[in-house]
Scaffold this motif. Structure first.
Motif, PDB file in Angstrom:
ATOM      1  N   ASN A 279      26.390  12.588  20.364  1.00 23.27           N
ATOM      2  CA  ASN A 279      25.649  13.321  21.339  1.00 23.27           C
ATOM      3  C   ASN A 279      24.671  12.782  22.385  1.00 23.27           C
ATOM      4  O   ASN A 279      23.647  13.246  22.527  1.00 23.27           O
ATOM      5  N   SER A 280      24.742  11.216  22.492  1.00 23.64           N
ATOM      6  CA  SER A 280      23.875  10.639  23.113  1.00 23.64           C
ATOM      7  C   SER A 280      24.351  10.398  24.574  1.00 23.64           C
ATOM      8  O   SER A 280      25.378   9.819  25.063  1.00 23.64           O
ATOM      9  N   ILE A 281      23.661  10.917  25.527  1.00 19.76           N
ATOM     10  CA  ILE A 281      24.006  11.126  27.208  1.00 19.76           C
ATOM     11  C   ILE A 281      23.075  10.751  27.971  1.00 19.76           C
ATOM     12  O   ILE A 281      21.816  10.666  27.482  1.00 19.76           O
ATOM     13  N   SER A 282      23.334  10.588  29.293  1.00 16.74           N
ATOM     14  CA  SER A 282      22.381   9.955  30.255  1.00 16.74           C
ATOM     15  C   SER A 282      22.593  10.950  31.612  1.00 16.74           C
ATOM     16  O   SER A 282      23.907  11.079  31.852  1.00 16.74           O
ATOM     17  N   LYS A 283      21.981  10.935  32.491  1.00 15.96           N
ATOM     18  CA  LYS A 283      22.178  11.355  33.911  1.00 15.96           C
ATOM     19  C   LYS A 283      23.214  10.611  34.334  1.00 15.96           C
ATOM     20  O   LYS A 283      24.295  10.834  35.198  1.00 15.96           O
ATOM     21  N   ALA A 284      22.918   9.143  34.468  1.00 15.82           N
ATOM     22  CA  ALA A 284      24.176   8.201  34.734  1.00 15.82           C
ATOM     23  C   ALA A 284      25.584   8.458  34.321  1.00 15.82           C
ATOM     24  O   ALA A 284      26.380   8.286  34.927  1.00 15.82           O
ATOM     25  N   MET A 285      25.715   8.733  32.834  1.00 17.42           N
ATOM     26  CA  MET A 285      26.884   9.199  32.350  1.00 17.42           C
ATOM     27  C   MET A 285      27.528  10.251  33.148  1.00 17.42           C
ATOM     28  O   MET A 285      28.905  10.242  33.335  1.00 17.42           O
ATOM     29  N   PHE A 286      26.726  11.215  33.659  1.00 21.38           N
ATOM     30  CA  PHE A 286      27.252  12.586  34.109  1.00 21.38           C
ATOM     31  C   PHE A 286      27.908  12.072  35.705  1.00 21.38           C
ATOM     32  O   PHE A 286      28.877  12.315  35.870  1.00 21.38           O
ATOM     33  N   GLU A 287      26.923  11.222  36.318  1.00 22.01           N
ATOM     34  CA  GLU A 287      27.466  10.890  37.640  1.00 22.01           C
ATOM     35  C   GLU A 287      28.705   9.910  37.555  1.00 22.01           C
ATOM     36  O   GLU A 287      29.812   9.948  38.161  1.00 22.01           O
ATOM     37  N   ALA A 288      28.567   9.092  36.463  1.00 19.57           N
ATOM     38  CA  ALA A 288      29.988   8.197  36.149  1.00 19.57           C
ATOM     39  C   ALA A 288      31.069   9.057  35.956  1.00 19.57           C
ATOM     40  O   ALA A 288      32.394   8.814  36.486  1.00 19.57           O
ATOM     41  N   LEU A 289      31.223  10.222  35.146  1.00 17.40           N
ATOM     42  CA  LEU A 289      32.241  10.968  35.030  1.00 17.40           C
ATOM     43  C   LEU A 289      32.545  11.815  36.178  1.00 17.40           C
ATOM     44  O   LEU A 289      33.850  11.679  36.434  1.00 17.40           O
ATOM     45  N   ARG A 290      31.828  12.028  37.026  1.00 15.92           N
ATOM     46  CA  ARG A 290      32.210  12.774  38.310  1.00 15.92           C
ATOM     47  C   ARG A 290      33.191  11.814  39.084  1.00 15.92           C
ATOM     48  O   ARG A 290      33.950  11.958  39.621  1.00 15.92           O
ATOM     49  N   GLN A 291      32.182  10.648  38.983  1.00 20.59           N
ATOM     50  CA  GLN A 291      33.261   9.619  39.975  1.00 20.59           C
ATOM     51  C   GLN A 291      34.632   9.199  39.375  1.00 20.59           C
ATOM     52  O   GLN A 291      35.401   8.485  39.955  1.00 20.59           O
ATOM     53  N   THR A 292      34.758   9.263  38.178  1.00 19.60           N
ATOM     54  CA  THR A 292      35.967   9.095  37.619  1.00 19.60           C
ATOM     55  C   THR A 292      37.002  10.253  37.580  1.00 19.60           C
ATOM     56  O   THR A 292      37.961  10.267  37.121  1.00 19.60           O
ATOM     57  N   GLY A 293      36.635  11.320  37.977  1.00 17.67           N
ATOM     58  CA  GLY A 293      37.229  12.555  38.131  1.00 17.67           C
ATOM     59  C   GLY A 293      37.381  13.449  36.640  1.00 17.67           C
ATOM     60  O   GLY A 293      38.274  14.181  36.816  1.00 17.67           O
ATOM     61  N   ILE A 294      36.605  13.006  35.673  1.00 11.31           N
ATOM     62  CA  ILE A 294      36.547  13.785  34.480  1.00 11.31           C
ATOM     63  C   ILE A 294      35.321  14.658  34.680  1.00 11.31           C
ATOM     64  O   ILE A 294      33.971  14.571  34.795  1.00 11.31           O
ATOM     65  N   LEU A 295      35.508  16.171  34.873  1.00 11.43           N
ATOM     66  CA  LEU A 295      34.709  16.963  35.391  1.00 11.43           C
ATOM     67  C   LEU A 295      34.315  18.040  34.169  1.00 11.43           C
ATOM     68  O   LEU A 295      33.397  18.894  34.375  1.00 11.43           O
ATOM     69  N   TYR A 296      34.658  17.564  32.939  1.00 13.01           N
ATOM     70  CA  TYR A 296      34.279  18.568  31.888  1.00 13.01           C
ATOM     71  C   TYR A 296      33.609  17.564  30.772  1.00 13.01           C
ATOM     72  O   TYR A 296      34.293  16.667  30.428  1.00 13.01           O
ATOM     73  N   HIS A 297      32.771  18.107  30.118  1.00 17.87           N
ATOM     74  CA  HIS A 297      31.907  17.306  29.064  1.00 17.87           C
ATOM     75  C   HIS A 297      31.733  18.421  28.029  1.00 17.87           C
ATOM     76  O   HIS A 297      31.265  19.680  28.162  1.00 17.87           O
ATOM     77  N   SER A 298      31.501  18.151  26.582  1.00 16.39           N
ATOM     78  CA  SER A 298      31.378  18.845  25.692  1.00 16.39           C
ATOM     79  C   SER A 298      30.633  18.114  24.517  1.00 16.39           C
ATOM     80  O   SER A 298      31.098  17.487  23.747  1.00 16.39           O
ATOM     81  N   VAL A 299      29.147  18.171  24.561  1.00 18.21           N
ATOM     82  CA  VAL A 299      28.284  17.800  23.532  1.00 18.21           C
ATOM     83  C   VAL A 299      27.326  18.573  23.115  1.00 18.21           C
ATOM     84  O   VAL A 299      26.500  18.075  21.986  1.00 18.21           O
ATOM     85  N   ALA A 300      26.672  19.118  24.022  1.00 20.58           N
ATOM     86  CA  ALA A 300      25.354  20.055  23.826  1.00 20.58           C
ATOM     87  C   ALA A 300      25.443  20.954  22.622  1.00 20.58           C
ATOM     88  O   ALA A 300      26.525  21.540  22.462  1.00 20.58           O
ATOM     89  N   TYR A 301      24.623  20.988  21.680  1.00 18.50           N
ATOM     90  CA  TYR A 301      24.860  21.742  20.418  1.00 18.50           C
ATOM     91  C   TYR A 301      24.110  23.119  20.532  1.00 18.50           C
ATOM     92  O   TYR A 301      22.675  23.054  21.043  1.00 18.50           O
TER      93      TYR A 301
END
Ligand code: ZN
Length: 298
Positions: free
Chosen positions: A141-163
């Motif tokens: 569950n180690s995440i960053s703002k850059a990770m979310f932007e990278a996901l958007r750019q690769t077309g993966i629009l869903y994430h699941s890690v917050a508890y």
């Protein structure tokens, strides 16, 4: 009515015994008419997936299970961001390790770097498993703002890690908790929400199968039932986290836990689905009715 998801982390990590353990768990789900979302590591420790793992993952895929991306190498706990709760409660040393490597690790968290890692994972999944991932879960569950932007750019629009709750780790020896008191964070919504770069975050309810949990089975089964009952009043979608190989230490207990949760869900009139199905049907997007909090500093 709430739809529940079984999500299980770390296929790809470990040897043949672990791949065999994944097979047994997949077949157990099959025997109950259930399917899981397996968050698999496409290049474990920087090495290619073994044939054993490829076979186990393809079998699960063919049986209707969902295979999604869990980082690229999972070689350490800082692949996509700095350490975060509750990983820091499970392993307090993550904080000191991160501090001692801060400069080197912080340099990782650029959109360009993280996008390259996700894209390599996508390519490996498609080439080796014939799977097109639509949901991501960062390791530890180690995440960053850059990770979310990278996901958007690769077309993966869903994430699941917050508890939503970390009570499932209160039994660990260093936590010295006498009771597994249900406690839910108020720091995030208890239902899917729209987070950084427009990515839909499907928060995880809790975990009940970390190593050592089976020694307190009655308490863990009661905790799971209470969480499952409460989330039905707060969210149309609930994601349960599990580790069934490597980190879990009692498969028979994990199977009893699955049966206990399934019985509770049935009693409530709920259903089960995979995250891939909920992404594809639009259910995750529809459930994300609010924006998430701006909590990340990196
Ligand atoms: Zn993991």
């Amino acid at each position: 009515m709430t739809t529940y998801v079984w999500s299980i982390d770390d296929p790809g990590l470990g040897g043949s015994d672990q791949a065999e353990s994944m097979r047994r768990t997949s077949r157990f789900f099959d025997s109950r008419g259930l399917r899981a979302t397996w968050f698999a590591v496409p290049k474990p420790g920087g090495k290619p997936l073994t044939d054993d793992w490829k076979r186990a993952l393809c079998e699960a895929r063919d049986a209707g299970h969902d295979v999604q991306l869990h980082g690229l190498t999972h070689a350490d706990c800082f692949e996509f961001g700095p350490p975060a709760w509750p990983a820091t409660a499970i392993s307090p040393e993550l904080l000191t390790t991160f501090e001692s490597r801060r400069e080197e690790l912080m340099a990782r968290y650029t959109v360009e770097n993280l996008r390259a890692r996700i894209e390599e994972g996508q390519e490996l999944f498609e080439r080796e498993l014939g799977v097109h991932p639509t949901v991501f879960r960062a390791p530890c569950n180690s995440i960053s703002k850059a990770m979310f932007e990278a996901l958007r750019q690769t077309g993966i629009l869903y994430h699941s890690v917050a508890y939503i709750s970390g009570t499932g780790y209160d039994h660990l020896p260093h936590r010295r908790s006498a009771a597994l008191t249900p406690a839910w964070t108020e720091a995030i919504p208890h239902h899917p929400f729209r987070w950084y770069s427009g990515i839909v975050e499907a928060p995880m309810l809790n975990e009940y199968t970390w190593r050592g949990a089976s020694a307190r089975e009655p308490e863990f089964l009661a905790l799971a039932r209470a969480d499952v009952e409460r989330i039905a009043r707060e969210s149309p979608i609930a994601v349960i986290l599990m580790h069934t190989h490597g980190i879990a230490d009692n498969e028979a207990y994990a199977f009893r836990l699955i049966d206990a949760v399934a019985a509770q869900v049935q009693q409530q009139g709920g259903t089960f689905a995979t995250l891939g199905e909920l992404a594809e049907s639009g259910a995750l997007t529809r459930a994300a009715t609010v924006d998430g909090p701006d909590t990340l500093t990196v």
